[in-house]
Structure formats: structure tokens, C-alpha cells
Scaffold this motif. Structure first.
Motif, PDB file in Angstrom:
ATOM      1  N   ARG A   3       0.829  -1.202   0.000  1.00 17.21           N
ATOM      2  CA  ARG A   3       0.000   0.000   0.000  1.00 17.21           C
ATOM      3  C   ARG A   3       0.863   1.251   0.000  1.00 17.21           C
ATOM      4  O   ARG A   3       0.590   2.207  -0.748  1.00 17.21           O
ATOM      5  CB  ARG A   3      -0.915  -0.014   1.225  1.00 17.21           C
ATOM      6  CG  ARG A   3      -1.738   1.258   1.377  1.00 17.21           C
ATOM      7  CD  ARG A   3      -2.351   1.376   2.770  1.00 17.21           C
ATOM      8  NE  ARG A   3      -2.981   2.664   2.953  1.00 17.21           N
ATOM      9  CZ  ARG A   3      -2.322   3.779   3.283  1.00 17.21           C
ATOM     10  NH1 ARG A   3      -1.011   3.734   3.440  1.00 17.21           N
ATOM     11  NH2 ARG A   3      -2.977   4.923   3.432  1.00 17.21           N
ATOM     12  N   ILE A   6       2.374   1.923  -3.393  1.00 15.35           N
ATOM     13  CA  ILE A   6       1.370   2.419  -4.334  1.00 15.35           C
ATOM     14  C   ILE A   6       1.063   3.887  -4.055  1.00 15.35           C
ATOM     15  O   ILE A   6       0.988   4.713  -4.981  1.00 15.35           O
ATOM     16  CB  ILE A   6       0.091   1.573  -4.243  1.00 15.35           C
ATOM     17  CG1 ILE A   6       0.351   0.157  -4.763  1.00 15.35           C
ATOM     18  CG2 ILE A   6      -1.051   2.216  -5.039  1.00 15.35           C
ATOM     19  CD1 ILE A   6      -0.808  -0.801  -4.551  1.00 15.35           C
ATOM     20  N   TYR A  10       1.756   7.155  -6.438  1.00 14.81           N
ATOM     21  CA  TYR A  10       0.631   8.030  -6.789  1.00 14.81           C
ATOM     22  C   TYR A  10       0.969   9.484  -6.481  1.00 14.81           C
ATOM     23  O   TYR A  10       0.773  10.378  -7.314  1.00 14.81           O
ATOM     24  CB  TYR A  10      -0.594   7.580  -5.995  1.00 14.81           C
ATOM     25  CG  TYR A  10      -1.818   8.457  -6.108  1.00 14.81           C
ATOM     26  CD1 TYR A  10      -2.492   8.613  -7.305  1.00 14.81           C
ATOM     27  CD2 TYR A  10      -2.315   9.111  -4.976  1.00 14.81           C
ATOM     28  CE1 TYR A  10      -3.641   9.393  -7.389  1.00 14.81           C
ATOM     29  CE2 TYR A  10      -3.463   9.892  -5.045  1.00 14.81           C
ATOM     30  CZ  TYR A  10      -4.121  10.030  -6.253  1.00 14.81           C
ATOM     31  OH  TYR A  10      -5.251  10.795  -6.328  1.00 14.81           O
ATOM     32  N   SER A  38      -6.510   4.650 -11.844  1.00 12.94           N
ATOM     33  CA  SER A  38      -5.569   3.522 -11.899  1.00 12.94           C
ATOM     34  C   SER A  38      -5.112   3.128 -10.505  1.00 12.94           C
ATOM     35  O   SER A  38      -5.069   1.939 -10.154  1.00 12.94           O
ATOM     36  CB  SER A  38      -4.361   3.903 -12.761  1.00 12.94           C
ATOM     37  OG  SER A  38      -3.376   2.883 -12.732  1.00 12.94           O
ATOM     38  N   THR A  39      -4.792   4.115  -9.682  1.00 12.44           N
ATOM     39  CA  THR A  39      -4.332   3.832  -8.319  1.00 12.44           C
ATOM     40  C   THR A  39      -5.460   3.275  -7.469  1.00 12.44           C
ATOM     41  O   THR A  39      -5.256   2.376  -6.644  1.00 12.44           O
ATOM     42  CB  THR A  39      -3.765   5.115  -7.678  1.00 12.44           C
ATOM     43  OG1 THR A  39      -2.734   5.638  -8.514  1.00 12.44           O
ATOM     44  CG2 THR A  39      -3.191   4.821  -6.301  1.00 12.44           C
ATOM     45  N   GLU A  40      -6.659   3.796  -7.662  1.00 15.61           N
ATOM     46  CA  GLU A  40      -7.827   3.296  -6.935  1.00 15.61           C
ATOM     47  C   GLU A  40      -8.023   1.806  -7.197  1.00 15.61           C
ATOM     48  O   GLU A  40      -8.310   1.030  -6.269  1.00 15.61           O
ATOM     49  CB  GLU A  40      -9.057   4.075  -7.372  1.00 15.61           C
ATOM     50  CG  GLU A  40     -10.317   3.787  -6.565  1.00 15.61           C
ATOM     51  CD  GLU A  40     -11.489   4.636  -7.014  1.00 15.61           C
ATOM     52  OE1 GLU A  40     -12.100   5.299  -6.161  1.00 15.61           O
ATOM     53  OE2 GLU A  40     -11.793   4.646  -8.231  1.00 15.61           O
ATOM     54  N   GLN A  41      -7.846   1.395  -8.449  1.00  9.83           N
ATOM     55  CA  GLN A  41      -7.996  -0.018  -8.796  1.00  9.83           C
ATOM     56  C   GLN A  41      -6.879  -0.864  -8.177  1.00  9.83           C
ATOM     57  O   GLN A  41      -7.121  -1.977  -7.689  1.00  9.83           O
ATOM     58  CB  GLN A  41      -7.984  -0.195 -10.316  1.00  9.83           C
ATOM     59  CG  GLN A  41      -8.184  -1.633 -10.768  1.00  9.83           C
ATOM     60  CD  GLN A  41      -9.478  -2.220 -10.255  1.00  9.83           C
ATOM     61  OE1 GLN A  41     -10.551  -1.655 -10.462  1.00  9.83           O
ATOM     62  NE2 GLN A  41      -9.409  -3.349  -9.565  1.00  9.83           N
ATOM     63  N   GLN A  42      -5.666  -0.350  -8.173  1.00 10.90           N
ATOM     64  CA  GLN A  42      -4.556  -1.076  -7.551  1.00 10.90           C
ATOM     65  C   GLN A  42      -4.819  -1.294  -6.062  1.00 10.90           C
ATOM     66  O   GLN A  42      -4.559  -2.381  -5.529  1.00 10.90           O
ATOM     67  CB  GLN A  42      -3.254  -0.292  -7.733  1.00 10.90           C
ATOM     68  CG  GLN A  42      -2.723  -0.242  -9.150  1.00 10.90           C
ATOM     69  CD  GLN A  42      -1.418   0.542  -9.203  1.00 10.90           C
ATOM     70  OE1 GLN A  42      -0.406   0.148  -8.610  1.00 10.90           O
ATOM     71  NE2 GLN A  42      -1.439   1.676  -9.878  1.00 10.90           N
ATOM     72  N   LEU A  43      -5.293  -0.257  -5.390  1.00 11.44           N
ATOM     73  CA  LEU A  43      -5.559  -0.371  -3.959  1.00 11.44           C
ATOM     74  C   LEU A  43      -6.698  -1.346  -3.674  1.00 11.44           C
ATOM     75  O   LEU A  43      -6.639  -2.111  -2.708  1.00 11.44           O
ATOM     76  CB  LEU A  43      -5.892   1.001  -3.385  1.00 11.44           C
ATOM     77  CG  LEU A  43      -4.729   1.990  -3.276  1.00 11.44           C
ATOM     78  CD1 LEU A  43      -5.226   3.356  -2.831  1.00 11.44           C
ATOM     79  CD2 LEU A  43      -3.660   1.473  -2.312  1.00 11.44           C
ATOM     80  N   THR A  45      -7.547  -3.904  -5.524  1.00 12.34           N
ATOM     81  CA  THR A  45      -7.026  -5.253  -5.762  1.00 12.34           C
ATOM     82  C   THR A  45      -6.227  -5.736  -4.551  1.00 12.34           C
ATOM     83  O   THR A  45      -6.352  -6.892  -4.124  1.00 12.34           O
ATOM     84  CB  THR A  45      -6.143  -5.267  -7.018  1.00 12.34           C
ATOM     85  OG1 THR A  45      -6.929  -4.908  -8.160  1.00 12.34           O
ATOM     86  CG2 THR A  45      -5.537  -6.650  -7.251  1.00 12.34           C
ATOM     87  N   LEU A  46      -5.411  -4.838  -3.990  1.00 12.49           N
ATOM     88  CA  LEU A  46      -4.612  -5.195  -2.819  1.00 12.49           C
ATOM     89  C   LEU A  46      -5.507  -5.461  -1.614  1.00 12.49           C
ATOM     90  O   LEU A  46      -5.308  -6.440  -0.883  1.00 12.49           O
ATOM     91  CB  LEU A  46      -3.634  -4.050  -2.513  1.00 12.49           C
ATOM     92  CG  LEU A  46      -2.624  -4.303  -1.394  1.00 12.49           C
ATOM     93  CD1 LEU A  46      -1.716  -5.474  -1.730  1.00 12.49           C
ATOM     94  CD2 LEU A  46      -1.796  -3.044  -1.151  1.00 12.49           C
ATOM     95  N   TYR A 164      -7.405   1.935   2.821  1.00 14.01           N
ATOM     96  CA  TYR A 164      -7.166   1.983   1.374  1.00 14.01           C
ATOM     97  C   TYR A 164      -7.896   3.156   0.717  1.00 14.01           C
ATOM     98  O   TYR A 164      -8.066   3.180  -0.496  1.00 14.01           O
ATOM     99  CB  TYR A 164      -7.576   0.661   0.735  1.00 14.01           C
ATOM    100  CG  TYR A 164      -6.652  -0.462   1.150  1.00 14.01           C
ATOM    101  CD1 TYR A 164      -5.468  -0.707   0.470  1.00 14.01           C
ATOM    102  CD2 TYR A 164      -6.936  -1.228   2.276  1.00 14.01           C
ATOM    103  CE1 TYR A 164      -4.593  -1.688   0.881  1.00 14.01           C
ATOM    104  CE2 TYR A 164      -6.067  -2.217   2.699  1.00 14.01           C
ATOM    105  CZ  TYR A 164      -4.900  -2.445   1.987  1.00 14.01           C
ATOM    106  OH  TYR A 164      -4.027  -3.419   2.408  1.00 14.01           O
TER     107      TYR A 164
END
Length: 223
Positions: A3, A6, A10, A38-43, A45-46, A164
Motif C-alpha cells: 500500500r 502504491i 501516486y 488507476s491507483t484506486e484499482q490497484q488499492l 485489488t490489494l 485503502y
């Protein structure tokens, strides 16, 4: 990526976008929206991965304490269902203790597990203690299980989701979610989704200089 990694990426990306003298103000908003989504989706997923790992570990510990060890032979499945049905009819700790003693004497591990599960659900401590006294691994598993949060607990879900939370880029403060989504879908080459292609009378969202600079930023270059 973690996290923190990421979030650091960002923050750095937003700083590059906002600090550039090459982009127009509108281009900065488009690229900030893309970075945000894009970052929202990465977070997410994590976060979802961590929740799944927690659920999987709790299920594994429960199986080690009360359940089958992965043997899905039809006869074993039927035996477990029968044991669970019989254990579900136990209405008090005295009856459960007597049933557990019989199962242990007969070497009926499946029935013992079913009774122990029933005892754990209803807080019949003496029954559960009798079950665990001959199973040293149970205590270790129980301690770990009790130390893990319940992923279905409302407070845990709120706190876990809050970890997140992704702040909106300053350039998009006050924007509605739909506006952020529209900006994020704007093509860096100048064509927005659902709009006529460049050359058909539609004015590109980003000019050529914006597009080149944006491509450098999202491709890892510097503007």
C-alpha cells in the motif's frame, strides 16, 4: 507492491503532473483523473487480496481444529454430514459431553469434531476443553484464529476499507464521480470515448503537445 509503495508512486505521479510547465490545465486534470482511477484499482485489488488471504487462513485454521483434513472421499463426506446432523440435535452441554465421551471411546473422530464444533458455537467450555485436552495442536490453532479479525465484522470492514482510501487529486477537488470517470477515459491521443474521431469536426481534448507530454509521463518519461 505494498500500500505504501502504491501511495508513494501516486503522490509522485501527481507531483510530476502538477509541476509540469508543458501541460495545459485541462491536460493536468485528465492525467490526474487517470492516475486516480488507476491507483484506486490497484488499492482495491490489494485490499481484496488481503481480505481473501484472511478468509482463507481462518478457514484453514477452522478445518485444522474441527473439520476434515481435505479428504473428499464420498463415504467420508456422508459420514461428516451425518455427524453434523447428530451434533446439531445436542441441546445442552451435559448431553454434548456424554456424546463426546462415547465418540472418543469409539475412536469416532468425525463425530468428535462435529460435537466440538457445536460446543464452540454455543460456548460449552467444558466440552471443548475435553476435546482439546488430547489435541495439543488445537490450542495453537485456536490462539491464532482468535487473534485474527473477523472479515465480516462491521468495524473491521470499515477500518480495513479506510486504510485503502485514496484522496482525490487537488486539481479534481469538488468533481463529481461521473466527471472524474469521464476525464479518466479521455484519450491521451486526443479522442474521448464516444466522441467522433479527430478530423471529423471534433476538437481534441488534448493538443499535440499535451499528448506527447502525457505519453512521456504515463510511459515513465519526464515532461
Amino acid at each position: 507492491m505494498t500500500r505504501d509503495q502504491i501511495m508513494n508512486a501516486y503522490t509522485a505521479q501527481l507531483a510530476r503532473i502538477q509541476g509540469s510547465n508543458t501541460y495545459s490545465d485541462h491536460a493536468k486534470r485528465v492525467m490526474a483523473a487517470k492516475a486516480f482511477k488507476s491507483t484506486e484499482q490497484q488499492l482495491e485489488t490489494l485490499r481484496a487480496g488481503e481480505e481473501k488471504a484472511l478468509r482463507d487462513r481462518r478457514a484453514s485454521l477452522q478445518r485444522s481444529m474441527f473439520g476434515a483434513s481435505g479428504n473428499q472421499d464420498p463415504s467420508n463426506v456422508i459420514a461428516r454430514r451425518d455427524a453434523n446432523d447428530r451434533a446439531a440435535k445436542l441441546e445442552d452441554p451435559r448431553a454434548a459431553a456424554e456424546a463426546l465421551a462415547r465418540a472418543e471411546m469409539e475412536g469416532d473422530t468425525t463425530m468428535s469434531q462435529a460435537i466440538a464444533t457445536r460446543a464452540a458455537q454455543y460456548g460449552w467450555g467444558d466440552v471443548l476443553s475435553s476435546y482439546t485436552s488430547t489435541r495439543p495442536g488445537f490450542q495453537r490453532a485456536a490462539e491464532e484464529f482468535n487473534g485474527l479479525p473477523d472479515p465480516d465484522d462491521t468495524e473491521f470492514r470499515f477500518r480495513h476499507s479506510a486504510q485503502y482510501y485514496l484522496p482525490m487529486p487537488p486539481s479534481l477537488d469538488g468533481s463529481r464521480p461521473g466527471e472524474v470517470e469521464r476525464l479518466a477515459q479521455t484519450s491521451l491521443d486526443g479522442d474521448a470515448p464516444g466522441q467522433p474521431a479527430f478530423g471529423s469536426g471534433y476538437t481534441p481534448t488534448l493538443d499535440a503537445g499535451d499528448a506527447r507530454a502525457a505519453s512521456a509521463t504515463f510511459g515513465g518519461g519526464a515532461a
